[in-house]
Each structure stands twice: as structure tokens, then as C-alpha cells.
Write a protein that holds these residues in place. Sequence first.
Motif, mmCIF file in Angstrom:
data_model
loop_
_atom_site.group_PDB
_atom_site.id
_atom_site.type_symbol
_atom_site.label_atom_id
_atom_site.label_comp_id
_atom_site.label_asym_id
_atom_site.label_seq_id
_atom_site.Cartn_x
_atom_site.Cartn_y
_atom_site.Cartn_z
ATOM 1 N N SER A 45 -6.908 8.039 26.733
ATOM 2 C CA SER A 45 -7.089 6.654 26.265
ATOM 3 C C SER A 45 -7.265 6.554 24.758
ATOM 4 N N ASP A 46 -6.764 7.527 24.007
ATOM 5 C CA ASP A 46 -6.821 7.505 22.548
ATOM 6 C C ASP A 46 -5.434 7.865 22.017
ATOM 7 N N ALA A 47 -5.326 7.954 20.711
ATOM 8 C CA ALA A 47 -4.063 8.332 20.077
ATOM 9 C C ALA A 47 -4.362 9.084 18.789
ATOM 10 N N MET A 48 -3.523 10.049 18.473
ATOM 11 C CA MET A 48 -3.600 10.771 17.207
ATOM 12 C C MET A 48 -2.478 10.200 16.336
ATOM 13 N N VAL A 49 -2.867 9.665 15.186
ATOM 14 C CA VAL A 49 -1.906 9.047 14.272
ATOM 15 C C VAL A 49 -1.861 9.854 12.981
ATOM 16 N N ARG A 50 -0.667 10.252 12.578
ATOM 17 C CA ARG A 50 -0.462 10.983 11.326
ATOM 18 C C ARG A 50 0.457 10.135 10.456
ATOM 19 N N ILE A 51 0.017 9.840 9.242
ATOM 20 C CA ILE A 51 0.807 9.037 8.307
ATOM 21 C C ILE A 51 0.903 9.781 6.983
ATOM 22 N N GLY A 52 2.074 9.739 6.385
ATOM 23 C CA GLY A 52 2.261 10.371 5.094
ATOM 24 C C GLY A 52 3.355 9.692 4.304
ATOM 25 N N PRO A 53 3.526 10.106 3.066
ATOM 26 C CA PRO A 53 4.569 9.518 2.219
ATOM 27 C C PRO A 53 5.964 9.877 2.742
ATOM 28 N N SER A 54 6.922 9.054 2.373
ATOM 29 C CA SER A 54 8.307 9.274 2.784
ATOM 30 C C SER A 54 9.234 9.111 1.594
ATOM 31 N N ASP A 55 10.279 9.919 1.554
ATOM 32 C CA ASP A 55 11.294 9.787 0.513
ATOM 33 C C ASP A 55 12.300 8.694 0.846
ATOM 34 N N GLU A 56 12.357 8.325 2.120
ATOM 35 C CA GLU A 56 13.300 7.312 2.576
ATOM 36 C C GLU A 56 12.619 5.946 2.634
ATOM 37 N N MET A 85 0.850 -1.172 0.000
ATOM 38 C CA MET A 85 0.000 0.000 0.000
ATOM 39 C C MET A 85 0.897 1.236 0.000
ATOM 40 N N GLU A 86 0.668 2.121 -0.946
ATOM 41 C CA GLU A 86 1.479 3.326 -1.086
ATOM 42 C C GLU A 86 0.782 4.522 -0.447
ATOM 43 N N MET A 87 1.526 5.267 0.364
ATOM 44 C CA MET A 87 0.993 6.472 0.985
ATOM 45 C C MET A 87 1.081 7.609 -0.035
ATOM 46 N N LYS A 88 -0.069 8.155 -0.420
ATOM 47 C CA LYS A 88 -0.126 9.181 -1.459
ATOM 48 C C LYS A 88 -0.209 10.594 -0.899
ATOM 49 N N LYS A 89 -0.745 10.730 0.314
ATOM 50 C CA LYS A 89 -0.897 12.044 0.945
ATOM 51 C C LYS A 89 -0.819 11.856 2.450
ATOM 52 N N GLU A 90 -0.768 12.961 3.164
ATOM 53 C CA GLU A 90 -0.745 12.895 4.617
ATOM 54 C C GLU A 90 -2.169 12.764 5.132
ATOM 55 N N ALA A 91 -2.347 11.953 6.178
ATOM 56 C CA ALA A 91 -3.678 11.736 6.740
ATOM 57 C C ALA A 91 -3.594 11.569 8.248
ATOM 58 N N LEU A 92 -4.706 11.854 8.919
ATOM 59 C CA LEU A 92 -4.817 11.750 10.372
ATOM 60 C C LEU A 92 -5.943 10.803 10.758
ATOM 61 N N LEU A 127 1.089 -1.827 10.141
ATOM 62 C CA LEU A 127 1.474 -1.322 8.828
ATOM 63 C C LEU A 127 1.942 -2.457 7.924
ATOM 64 N N ALA A 128 2.698 -3.408 8.465
ATOM 65 C CA ALA A 128 3.166 -4.550 7.673
ATOM 66 C C ALA A 128 1.981 -5.381 7.174
ATOM 67 N N SER A 129 0.962 -5.568 8.017
ATOM 68 C CA SER A 129 -0.209 -6.352 7.599
ATOM 69 C C SER A 129 -0.987 -5.660 6.473
ATOM 70 N N LEU A 130 -0.840 -4.337 6.377
ATOM 71 C CA LEU A 130 -1.491 -3.583 5.305
ATOM 72 C C LEU A 130 -0.610 -3.463 4.068
ATOM 73 N N GLY A 131 0.635 -3.934 4.166
ATOM 74 C CA GLY A 131 1.549 -3.855 3.031
ATOM 75 C C GLY A 131 2.224 -2.501 2.894
ATOM 76 N N VAL A 132 2.257 -1.736 3.960
ATOM 77 C CA VAL A 132 2.929 -0.429 3.941
ATOM 78 C C VAL A 132 4.413 -0.656 4.219
ATOM 79 N N THR A 133 5.247 -0.262 3.273
ATOM 80 C CA THR A 133 6.694 -0.459 3.429
ATOM 81 C C THR A 133 7.467 0.848 3.500
ATOM 82 N N ARG A 134 6.796 1.964 3.171
ATOM 83 C CA ARG A 134 7.462 3.268 3.162
ATOM 84 C C ARG A 134 6.476 4.323 3.632
ATOM 85 N N ALA A 135 6.780 4.932 4.786
ATOM 86 C CA ALA A 135 5.887 5.962 5.318
ATOM 87 C C ALA A 135 6.556 6.721 6.451
ATOM 88 N N ARG A 136 6.084 7.946 6.655
ATOM 89 C CA ARG A 136 6.417 8.729 7.839
ATOM 90 C C ARG A 136 5.224 8.628 8.766
#
Length: 97
Positions: A15-26, A1-8, A53-62
Motif C-alpha cells: 500500500s505504498d510506492a517508491m518514487v525516484r525523480i531526477g534530472p532529464s536531458d530530454e 521547478m528544476e530537478m537538480k539531483k536524483e531523489a527518492l 508534477l505539473a502543479s509543482l511546475g516540473v516540466t523536465r524530469a525522469r
Amino acid sequence: MEMKKEALAGTLESSDAMVRIGPSDEPGIQLELESLVKQQFGAAIEQVVRETLASLGVTRARVAIDDKGALDCILRARVQAAALRAAGQVQLPWSPR
């Protein structure tokens, strides 16, 4: 799964968490963790995030996480939601465990 944009996903409520994921050059997952319980559970939180993330197939992300004591199931759900949003997908690829 490729990260195309930043998302929250999530909130900054107790008892919660704020998660921000976005594309990475590395290559790989660049993970930044802020947590009230980082000293005790930081390694476990990181493991849950990386496994999800591994179960979703994400290999590159910030990934930036601001944890307020979320349980593993909440953290998994927040990571999945943010990753799907960042990839522009609307449905989780379900598979039997």
C-alpha cells in the motif's frame, strides 16, 4: 521547478510506492511505472503523477515509480516529497485549490 539531483521518497511496503525523480536531458516527463495493479490502474497512476508534477511546475524530469498498491493521496505525497528533494527545496509551495 528544476530537478537538480536524483531523489527518492517512499517504501516498498504494501500500500505504498517508491518514487525516484531526477534530472532529464530530454524535454518533458519520462515516466517508468512498475505496479502490481498496472493493468487495471496504470493510466490513473500516471495521471496522478503527471498532475502532481505539473502543479509543482516540473516540466523536465525522469521519474520511476514502483507501486505496491498506494492510494492516490499517498502517491501524490511521495511524488511531492521526491520532487522537493530533487529540486533542493524544503517547503512545498502551497496554494488554495
